[in-house]
Design a protein around this motif. Sequence first.
Motif, short mmCIF file in Angstrom:
data_model
loop_
_atom_site.label_atom_id
_atom_site.label_comp_id
_atom_site.label_asym_id
_atom_site.label_seq_id
_atom_site.Cartn_x
_atom_site.Cartn_y
_atom_site.Cartn_z
N GLU A 248 0.86 -1.09 -0.14
CA GLU A 248 0.02 -0.04 0.08
C GLU A 248 1.02 1.20 -0.03
O GLU A 248 0.48 2.09 -0.69
N PHE A 249 1.96 1.24 0.83
CA PHE A 249 2.78 2.65 0.95
C PHE A 249 4.09 2.64 0.08
O PHE A 249 4.22 3.88 -0.10
N LEU A 250 4.63 1.52 0.16
CA LEU A 250 5.99 1.59 -0.75
C LEU A 250 5.95 1.11 -2.02
O LEU A 250 6.87 1.47 -3.12
N SER A 251 4.87 0.10 -2.34
CA SER A 251 4.99 -0.36 -3.54
C SER A 251 3.75 -0.45 -4.44
O SER A 251 3.44 -1.16 -5.11
N ALA A 252 2.94 0.79 -4.05
CA ALA A 252 1.69 0.91 -4.57
C ALA A 252 2.34 1.04 -6.26
O ALA A 252 3.13 1.68 -6.78
N GLY A 253 1.25 0.54 -7.03
CA GLY A 253 1.58 0.54 -8.37
C GLY A 253 2.00 -0.59 -9.05
O GLY A 253 2.11 -0.78 -10.19
N LEU A 254 2.78 -1.34 -8.15
CA LEU A 254 3.13 -2.80 -8.71
C LEU A 254 2.11 -3.79 -8.73
O LEU A 254 1.35 -3.88 -7.82
N GLY A 255 2.09 -4.45 -9.66
CA GLY A 255 1.21 -5.63 -9.83
C GLY A 255 1.68 -6.91 -9.23
O GLY A 255 2.66 -6.90 -8.39
N PHE A 256 1.62 -8.05 -9.92
CA PHE A 256 1.77 -9.23 -9.73
C PHE A 256 2.58 -10.18 -10.26
O PHE A 256 2.38 -11.42 -10.40
#
Length: 188
Positions: free
Chosen positions: A55-63
């Motif tokens: 939520e806070f450091l890797s927002a925007g990353l998918g899977f």
Amino acid sequence: MTAGQQIQESDVTGATVWLTGLPSAGKTTIARELAGLLRARGRRVEVLDGDEIREFLSAGLGFSREDRHTNVQRIGFVAELLARNGVLALVPVIAPFTDSREAVRKRHQTHGTPYLEVHVATPVEVCSVRDVKGLYAKQAAGEISGLTGVDDPYEEPESPDLRIESQDQTVPESAAALHALLTERGLA
């Protein structure tokens, strides 16, 4: 704070303890239980929860595999930084790929920072019953895909520092086993 207290605190060895396992294996629950025990004894501890990091450091990353690797490396960087500064970083993060976990281990080795890998080896059948976040139900209903251990790979650690079978013991017992390992390594 006196100079003596500063010296004492700087002598505290930090470390990263990476708890890897399937979704709903019990990683975060065990980490939080252990953190509570250690904080009660005055140990500086941080739990780097995978969901909070997303939520806070890797927002925007998918899977995708690449995004998962990037997420794990970001978390590994923060954990090593904390550990290098005397904090015990407990990291309950799936980290499904061996090469990603090994890259984090190497980062720690480069800086001379202790790193322990703990495999919370809960069978997928038990995890799907626990289904803390409803992920297994969503996957079964076709609402999501790419669930680690179901329709996306999870590479189990071959030689973890500790393997916890959370389905066979209570949360306090699991935390105690991890605490015993930390004590044995001089990190508790």
